[in-house]
Design a protein around this motif. Structure first.
Motif, mmCIF file in Angstrom:
data_model
loop_
_atom_site.group_PDB
_atom_site.id
_atom_site.type_symbol
_atom_site.label_atom_id
_atom_site.label_comp_id
_atom_site.label_asym_id
_atom_site.label_seq_id
_atom_site.Cartn_x
_atom_site.Cartn_y
_atom_site.Cartn_z
ATOM 1 N N ALA A 1 5.511 -7.274 -12.819
ATOM 2 C CA ALA A 1 6.516 -7.079 -11.782
ATOM 3 C C ALA A 1 6.230 -5.805 -11.010
ATOM 4 C CB ALA A 1 7.905 -7.027 -12.395
ATOM 5 N N ALA A 2 6.717 -5.760 -9.777
ATOM 6 C CA ALA A 2 6.519 -4.581 -8.933
ATOM 7 C C ALA A 2 7.747 -4.319 -8.086
ATOM 8 C CB ALA A 2 5.288 -4.761 -8.041
ATOM 9 N N GLU A 3 7.929 -3.085 -7.768
ATOM 10 C CA GLU A 3 9.005 -2.702 -6.855
ATOM 11 C C GLU A 3 8.477 -1.577 -5.963
ATOM 12 O OE1 GLU A 3 11.452 -3.997 -5.854
ATOM 13 O OE2 GLU A 3 12.794 -2.532 -4.986
ATOM 14 N N LEU A 4 8.802 -1.624 -4.684
ATOM 15 C CA LEU A 4 8.361 -0.618 -3.729
ATOM 16 C C LEU A 4 9.413 0.465 -3.586
ATOM 17 C CD1 LEU A 4 6.958 -3.042 -1.023
ATOM 18 C CD2 LEU A 4 5.847 -2.173 -3.089
ATOM 19 N N PHE A 5 8.993 1.617 -3.047
ATOM 20 C CA PHE A 5 9.905 2.738 -2.837
ATOM 21 C C PHE A 5 10.658 3.038 -4.125
ATOM 22 C CE2 PHE A 5 8.827 2.605 1.469
ATOM 23 C CZ PHE A 5 8.890 1.294 1.919
ATOM 24 N N THR B 1 0.831 -1.207 0.000
ATOM 25 C CA THR B 1 0.000 0.000 0.000
ATOM 26 C C THR B 1 0.866 1.257 0.000
ATOM 27 O OG1 THR B 1 -0.116 -0.061 2.403
ATOM 28 C CG2 THR B 1 -1.905 -1.127 1.181
ATOM 29 N N HIS B 2 2.117 1.102 -0.377
ATOM 30 C CA HIS B 2 3.013 2.242 -0.359
ATOM 31 C C HIS B 2 2.636 3.249 -1.432
ATOM 32 C CE1 HIS B 2 5.745 0.207 2.424
ATOM 33 N NE2 HIS B 2 5.472 -0.885 1.753
ATOM 34 N N ASP B 3 2.978 4.476 -1.175
ATOM 35 C CA ASP B 3 2.664 5.517 -2.144
ATOM 36 C C ASP B 3 3.608 5.485 -3.335
ATOM 37 O OD1 ASP B 3 1.799 7.873 0.470
ATOM 38 O OD2 ASP B 3 0.571 6.435 -0.630
ATOM 39 N N ASN B 4 4.836 5.111 -3.117
ATOM 40 C CA ASN B 4 5.826 5.133 -4.185
ATOM 41 C C ASN B 4 6.140 3.714 -4.629
ATOM 42 O OD1 ASN B 4 6.046 7.929 -3.959
ATOM 43 N ND2 ASN B 4 7.580 7.747 -2.357
ATOM 44 N N TYR B 5 5.749 3.388 -5.834
ATOM 45 C CA TYR B 5 6.022 2.060 -6.360
ATOM 46 C C TYR B 5 6.094 2.128 -7.875
ATOM 47 C CZ TYR B 5 1.045 2.091 -7.413
ATOM 48 O OH TYR B 5 -0.188 2.432 -7.885
ATOM 49 N N PHE C 1 13.247 -4.610 -10.330
ATOM 50 C CA PHE C 1 11.983 -5.108 -9.788
ATOM 51 C C PHE C 1 12.224 -6.342 -8.923
ATOM 52 C CE2 PHE C 1 8.795 -2.588 -12.000
ATOM 53 C CZ PHE C 1 9.559 -1.983 -12.977
ATOM 54 N N ALA C 2 11.646 -6.338 -7.725
ATOM 55 C CA ALA C 2 11.870 -7.438 -6.793
ATOM 56 C C ALA C 2 10.729 -8.452 -6.762
ATOM 57 C CB ALA C 2 12.073 -6.887 -5.390
ATOM 58 N N TYR C 3 9.548 -8.044 -7.165
ATOM 59 C CA TYR C 3 8.377 -8.903 -7.018
ATOM 60 C C TYR C 3 7.825 -9.261 -8.394
ATOM 61 C CZ TYR C 3 8.796 -7.042 -2.340
ATOM 62 O OH TYR C 3 9.278 -6.685 -1.117
ATOM 63 N N TRP C 4 7.503 -10.553 -8.555
ATOM 64 C CA TRP C 4 7.111 -11.068 -9.861
ATOM 65 C C TRP C 4 5.898 -11.976 -9.764
ATOM 66 C CZ3 TRP C 4 9.604 -9.684 -14.385
ATOM 67 C CH2 TRP C 4 10.759 -8.922 -14.219
ATOM 68 N N GLY D 1 15.972 7.403 -10.352
ATOM 69 C CA GLY D 1 16.855 6.521 -11.103
ATOM 70 C C GLY D 1 16.290 5.178 -11.475
ATOM 71 N N ALA D 2 15.071 4.874 -11.053
ATOM 72 C CA ALA D 2 14.498 3.579 -11.391
ATOM 73 C C ALA D 2 14.227 3.496 -12.890
ATOM 74 C CB ALA D 2 13.204 3.367 -10.624
ATOM 75 N N ASN D 3 14.548 2.363 -13.466
ATOM 76 C CA ASN D 3 14.323 2.129 -14.890
ATOM 77 C C ASN D 3 13.145 1.178 -15.039
ATOM 78 O OD1 ASN D 3 14.371 1.330 -17.570
ATOM 79 N ND2 ASN D 3 16.591 1.235 -17.689
ATOM 80 N N LEU D 4 12.057 1.681 -15.578
ATOM 81 C CA LEU D 4 10.833 0.900 -15.654
ATOM 82 C C LEU D 4 10.932 -0.276 -16.626
ATOM 83 C CD1 LEU D 4 8.238 3.817 -15.686
ATOM 84 C CD2 LEU D 4 8.797 2.300 -13.770
ATOM 85 N N LEU D 5 11.973 -0.332 -17.420
ATOM 86 C CA LEU D 5 12.142 -1.418 -18.386
ATOM 87 C C LEU D 5 13.295 -2.356 -18.028
ATOM 88 C CD1 LEU D 5 11.618 0.537 -21.747
ATOM 89 C CD2 LEU D 5 9.942 -0.747 -20.399
ATOM 90 N N ASP D 6 13.868 -2.177 -16.858
ATOM 91 C CA ASP D 6 14.993 -3.018 -16.434
ATOM 92 C C ASP D 6 14.516 -4.002 -15.375
ATOM 93 O OD1 ASP D 6 17.310 -4.200 -15.596
ATOM 94 O OD2 ASP D 6 18.406 -2.305 -15.323
#
Length: 128
Positions: free
Chosen positions: A96-100, A28-32, A115-118, A106-111
């Motif tokens: 896939a999802a990644e928190l924070f 439920t984090h705001d930044n993901y 992403f830690a969760y699949w 610097g997060a790359n949405l295509l890399d």
């Protein structure tokens, strides 16, 4: 814990359309960030499209203009609308999802490494 469940894959003729869904739970984090990736036999895992909680989106060049990523926050669901499908789009598609996560940090949405969760994946097959 974070869980992602994809659905919507199937067999479609070239030129057809499919909509993939990814039901998310456990965060439920705001930044993901959330994204769609695909893996075809003999190929590398490729980023298809991604979206961040700030609304930033990113698409692979190969799908720009054909695929659209969106999310329904009320349903905690991510979508991938795929139009004008080609045989080369045939692959297992993963959510896939990644928190924070923020592209501005610097997060790359295509890399996939960002992403830690699949999810377990859903197969898309496009016949010629």
């Amino acid at each position: 814990r974070v869980q992602l469940v994809e659905s919507g894959g199937g067999l479609v003729q070239a030129g057809g359309s499919l909509r993939l869904s990814c039901a998310a739970s456990g965060f439920t984090h705001d930044n993901y960030c959330m994204g769609w990736f695909r893996l075809a036999p003999g190929k590398e895992r490729d980023g298809v499209g991604g979206i961040a909680s700030d609304g930033t989106t990113s698409y692979a060049d190969s799908v720009k203009g054909r695929f659209t990523i969106s999310r329904d926050n009320a349903k905690n669901t991510l979508y991938l609308e795929m139009n004008s499908l080609k045989p080369e789009d045939t692959a297992m598609y993963y959510c896939a999802a990644e928190l924070f996560c923020l592209p501005t940090l610097g997060a790359n949405l295509l890399d996939f490494q960002d992403f830690a969760y699949w999810g377990q994946g859903t197969q898309v097959t496009v016949s010629s």
